[in-house]
Design a protein around this motif. Structure first.
Motif, PDB file in Angstrom:
ATOM      1  N   GLY A  56      80.128  84.213  12.869  1.00  0.00           N
ATOM      2  CA  GLY A  56      79.290  84.500  14.025  1.00  0.00           C
ATOM      3  C   GLY A  56      80.026  84.945  15.266  1.00  0.00           C
ATOM      4  N   GLN A  57      81.356  84.994  15.224  1.00  0.00           N
ATOM      5  CA  GLN A  57      82.158  85.397  16.379  1.00  0.00           C
ATOM      6  C   GLN A  57      82.716  86.803  16.150  1.00  0.00           C
ATOM      7  OE1 GLN A  57      82.231  83.377  19.167  1.00  0.00           O
ATOM      8  NE2 GLN A  57      80.762  82.223  17.902  1.00  0.00           N
ATOM      9  N   VAL A  58      82.639  87.634  17.193  1.00  0.00           N
ATOM     10  CA  VAL A  58      83.084  89.020  17.096  1.00  0.00           C
ATOM     11  C   VAL A  58      84.382  89.195  17.876  1.00  0.00           C
ATOM     12  CG1 VAL A  58      82.488  91.427  17.564  1.00  0.00           C
ATOM     13  CG2 VAL A  58      80.700  89.797  16.901  1.00  0.00           C
ATOM     14  N   GLU A  59      85.342  89.873  17.252  1.00  0.00           N
ATOM     15  CA  GLU A  59      86.603  90.148  17.928  1.00  0.00           C
ATOM     16  C   GLU A  59      87.162  91.483  17.463  1.00  0.00           C
ATOM     17  OE1 GLU A  59      89.537  87.262  16.845  1.00  0.00           O
ATOM     18  OE2 GLU A  59      89.291  87.580  14.690  1.00  0.00           O
ATOM     19  N   GLU A  60      87.969  92.108  18.341  1.00  0.00           N
ATOM     20  CA  GLU A  60      88.692  93.301  17.931  1.00  0.00           C
ATOM     21  C   GLU A  60      89.835  92.904  17.009  1.00  0.00           C
ATOM     22  OE1 GLU A  60      88.345  96.584  21.448  1.00  0.00           O
ATOM     23  OE2 GLU A  60      89.866  95.037  21.686  1.00  0.00           O
TER      24      GLU A  60
ATOM     25  N   PRO B 207      86.031  86.292   2.564  1.00  0.00           N
ATOM     26  CA  PRO B 207      84.624  86.300   2.157  1.00  0.00           C
ATOM     27  C   PRO B 207      83.720  85.861   3.311  1.00  0.00           C
ATOM     28  CG  PRO B 207      85.971  85.342   0.436  1.00  0.00           C
ATOM     29  CD  PRO B 207      86.876  85.543   1.606  1.00  0.00           C
ATOM     30  N   GLY B 208      82.655  86.626   3.526  1.00  0.00           N
ATOM     31  CA  GLY B 208      81.745  86.350   4.631  1.00  0.00           C
ATOM     32  C   GLY B 208      82.017  87.183   5.867  1.00  0.00           C
TER      33      GLY B 208
ATOM     34  N   LEU C 123      75.990  92.898  17.201  1.00  0.00           N
ATOM     35  CA  LEU C 123      76.478  92.407  15.914  1.00  0.00           C
ATOM     36  C   LEU C 123      76.031  90.972  15.663  1.00  0.00           C
ATOM     37  CD1 LEU C 123      80.087  93.898  15.786  1.00  0.00           C
ATOM     38  CD2 LEU C 123      78.175  94.447  14.276  1.00  0.00           C
ATOM     39  N   GLN C 124      76.089  90.152  16.684  1.00  0.00           N
ATOM     40  CA  GLN C 124      75.657  88.772  16.514  1.00  0.00           C
ATOM     41  C   GLN C 124      74.163  88.679  16.249  1.00  0.00           C
ATOM     42  OE1 GLN C 124      77.263  87.306  20.212  1.00  0.00           O
ATOM     43  NE2 GLN C 124      79.042  86.380  19.212  1.00  0.00           N
ATOM     44  N   ALA C 125      73.389  89.521  16.940  1.00  0.00           N
ATOM     45  CA  ALA C 125      71.936  89.489  16.762  1.00  0.00           C
ATOM     46  C   ALA C 125      71.514  90.027  15.401  1.00  0.00           C
ATOM     47  CB  ALA C 125      71.261  90.292  17.873  1.00  0.00           C
ATOM     48  N   SER C 126      72.351  90.869  14.797  1.00  0.00           N
ATOM     49  CA  SER C 126      71.983  91.511  13.527  1.00  0.00           C
ATOM     50  C   SER C 126      72.753  90.945  12.342  1.00  0.00           C
ATOM     51  CB  SER C 126      72.235  93.023  13.619  1.00  0.00           C
ATOM     52  OG  SER C 126      73.607  93.305  13.827  1.00  0.00           O
ATOM     53  N   GLN C 127      73.369  89.783  12.503  1.00  0.00           N
ATOM     54  CA  GLN C 127      74.234  89.278  11.442  1.00  0.00           C
ATOM     55  C   GLN C 127      73.469  88.929  10.169  1.00  0.00           C
ATOM     56  OE1 GLN C 127      75.990  85.266  12.269  1.00  0.00           O
ATOM     57  NE2 GLN C 127      74.907  85.459  14.214  1.00  0.00           N
ATOM     58  N   ASP C 128      72.154  88.705  10.258  1.00  0.00           N
ATOM     59  CA  ASP C 128      71.379  88.409   9.065  1.00  0.00           C
ATOM     60  C   ASP C 128      70.774  89.670   8.445  1.00  0.00           C
ATOM     61  OD1 ASP C 128      71.869  85.673   9.271  1.00  0.00           O
ATOM     62  OD2 ASP C 128      70.158  85.370  10.610  1.00  0.00           O
ATOM     63  N   LEU C 129      70.988  90.819   9.080  1.00  0.00           N
ATOM     64  CA  LEU C 129      70.484  92.076   8.545  1.00  0.00           C
ATOM     65  C   LEU C 129      71.492  92.687   7.581  1.00  0.00           C
ATOM     66  CD1 LEU C 129      69.001  93.761  11.764  1.00  0.00           C
ATOM     67  CD2 LEU C 129      67.814  92.343  10.058  1.00  0.00           C
ATOM     68  N   ARG C 130      71.021  93.588   6.759  1.00  0.00           N
ATOM     69  CA  ARG C 130      71.913  94.311   5.863  1.00  0.00           C
ATOM     70  C   ARG C 130      72.807  95.252   6.669  1.00  0.00           C
ATOM     71  NH1 ARG C 130      69.516  94.537   0.438  1.00  0.00           N
ATOM     72  NH2 ARG C 130      67.610  93.297   0.443  1.00  0.00           N
ATOM     73  N   PRO C 131      73.955  95.643   6.130  1.00  0.00           N
ATOM     74  CA  PRO C 131      74.836  96.566   6.860  1.00  0.00           C
ATOM     75  C   PRO C 131      74.137  97.845   7.302  1.00  0.00           C
ATOM     76  CG  PRO C 131      76.056  95.575   5.069  1.00  0.00           C
ATOM     77  CD  PRO C 131      74.626  95.105   4.920  1.00  0.00           C
ATOM     78  N   ARG C 132      73.217  98.375   6.486  1.00  0.00           N
ATOM     79  CA  ARG C 132      72.525  99.599   6.874  1.00  0.00           C
ATOM     80  C   ARG C 132      71.781  99.402   8.189  1.00  0.00           C
ATOM     81  NH1 ARG C 132      67.543 101.460   7.042  1.00  0.00           N
ATOM     82  NH2 ARG C 132      67.173 103.691   6.819  1.00  0.00           N
ATOM     83  N   GLU C 133      71.029  98.295   8.316  1.00  0.00           N
ATOM     84  CA  GLU C 133      70.263  98.055   9.531  1.00  0.00           C
ATOM     85  C   GLU C 133      71.177  97.744  10.715  1.00  0.00           C
ATOM     86  OE1 GLU C 133      69.011  96.953   6.455  1.00  0.00           O
ATOM     87  OE2 GLU C 133      67.705  98.702   6.704  1.00  0.00           O
ATOM     88  N   THR C 134      72.312  97.102  10.450  1.00  0.00           N
ATOM     89  CA  THR C 134      73.263  96.815  11.527  1.00  0.00           C
ATOM     90  C   THR C 134      73.884  98.100  12.055  1.00  0.00           C
ATOM     91  OG1 THR C 134      73.759  94.621  10.632  1.00  0.00           O
ATOM     92  CG2 THR C 134      75.385  95.600  12.112  1.00  0.00           C
ATOM     93  N   ALA C 135      74.297  98.996  11.162  1.00  0.00           N
ATOM     94  CA  ALA C 135      74.862 100.278  11.600  1.00  0.00           C
ATOM     95  C   ALA C 135      73.844 101.056  12.426  1.00  0.00           C
ATOM     96  CB  ALA C 135      75.302 101.099  10.381  1.00  0.00           C
TER      97      ALA C 135
END
Length: 394
Positions: A287-291, A317-318, A342-354
């Motif tokens: 759930g944490q985003v970093e460069e 993994p994950g 990214l945090q708000a869309s973490q439960d979405l599929r990669p397609r929807e996140t992109a």
């Protein structure tokens, strides 16, 4: 007649028909088998934000298409969840099934069936939708019908070149990973591209961003993508791929490009990463985003001696890894909060996140981009031991 026999018959009939008539074959089969009053195929358009109801009426001049915005619609829900939807309508039951292959959301199959279809009928519709995905993939090699359906506005010549450089599918699911890619072109095409391929033990990803705009950028991208594919297909390792891409642009002598190459061993999860003058990727873990701060080598195409290094990327993994071009980091697009998205869309599929990332950047720019945006979203599920000829879904 069992369902498998019926599906084989459908595939044979579609194969025997002309490529532009394959959809009509599927429609007639469903009408006959289930008494469907209406049958439609809706293809996802190039933006990923709409579907186009594709209809053929006997001749090229008679083609019609109806564009429907996905946002807030039941079609969006089916594309996002990849689950069949049904609801009562005046003349029976409306059924919408996803037409998908290996995670690539190709479109939707929509039918009006007699009221109260039982589960065996709904399962048969699901199987017909799966068969339709293969029919579309096979027949789009021979006709522009499906390409035409995806385009609701004409493309410029640079845009035509740019889109033809992309892989045929914008998403792929396999046991150890899911990957999805999205291109949001600027008003003046900048030639940003992405590519991926999957072999028995390896996933290859690349992202490139040439200098310039319009036709010159598209031509630079053509040389660059061609050089990378040639090297990869000849079995070159990731460093040699980078060197050949660099030399191709030096020889072309029309400019340089930044880019990233990622190679993941599907057996043990080891990664190799080349960063040619490009912004750092993002990684979301727990759930944490970093460069991901990695060394930055020279861009491709600079006319002086330099080397590239294959770096190790920590991928567990994950994890969700996001590679992106700098169009999302400047010219107003930087006002989009990528970490929050990214945090708000973490439960979405990669397609929807992109799609969420590029949509937010487009909105931040007032609907007009000054530079192309490419986003690759990779979910890493973990290693497996391939037993067949290629990696694939379970």
């Amino acid at each position: 007649m069992d369902e498998g026999t019926q599906l084989r018959g459908l595939l044979r009939a579609a194969e025997a028909a002309a490529p532009v008539e394959a959809l009509d074959v599927v429609s007639e089969d469903l009408r006959r088998r289930f008494g469907a009053e209406t049958v439609s195929f809706l293809i996802v358009d190039l933006t990923g934000r709409a579907v186009v109801r594709l209809t053929t009426v006997g001749s090229e001049s008679g083609r019609r298409a109806q564009r429907i915005e996905l946002f807030g619609s039941i079609y969006e829900r089916v594309v996002r969840t990849q689950q069949l939807h049904q609801e009562p309508v005046a003349r029976g039951q409306r059924v919408i099934a996803p037409v998908t292959n290996r995670g690539d959301a190709i479109g939707l199959l929509e039918l009006t069936l007699p009221a109260g279809p039982e589960e065996p009928v709904l399962q048969a519709v699901r199987e017909a939708a799966r068969a339709l995905a293969y029919i579309v993939i096979a027949n789009q090699r021979f006709t522009d019908l499906y390409t035409w359906g995806k385009r609701t506005t004409p493309l410029s010549l640079p845009a035509e070149i740019q889109y033809r450089l992309l892989p045929a599918s914008l998403a792929c699911e396999a046991t150890p990973f899911t990957v999805a890619c999205n291109l949001e072109p600027s008003a003046n095409i900048s030639g940003d591209t992405f590519d991926y391929t999957l072999d028995r033990e390896t996933l290859h990803l690349s992202l490139t961003d040439p200098m310039g705009h319009d036709l010159q950028a598209a031509l630079l991208a053509t040389v660059l993508v061609g050089a990378l594919r040639r090297a990869r297909r000849a079995g070159a390792d990731i460093i040699e791929q980078a060197h050949q891409a660099n030399q191709a642009l030096v020889d072309y002598d029309r400019g340089h490009a930044t880019g990233q190459l990622l190679r993941i061993n599907l057996r043990d999860g080891r990664t190799q990463f080349v960063n040619a003058g490009h912004p750092w990727p993002l990684r979301m873990r727990d759930g944490q985003v970093e460069e991901v701060a990695i060394a930055v080598d020279e861009p491709f195409g600079l006319p002086f001696p330099h080397t590239y290094q294959a770096q190790t990327l920590d991928l567990r993994p994950g994890d969700r890894l996001v590679m992106l071009t700098d169009g999302i980091l400047e010219h107003g697009a930087e006002n989009a909060d990528l970490a929050a998205i990214l945090q708000a869309s973490q439960d979405l599929r990669p397609r929807e996140t992109a799609l969420a990332l590029t949509t937010a950047a487009l909105k931040a720019c007032g609907g007009r981009l000054e530079d192309d945006i490419v986003v690759i979203v990779l979910d890493w599920h973990g290693t497996h031991q391939p037993t067949g000829t290629s990696a694939g879904p379970p």
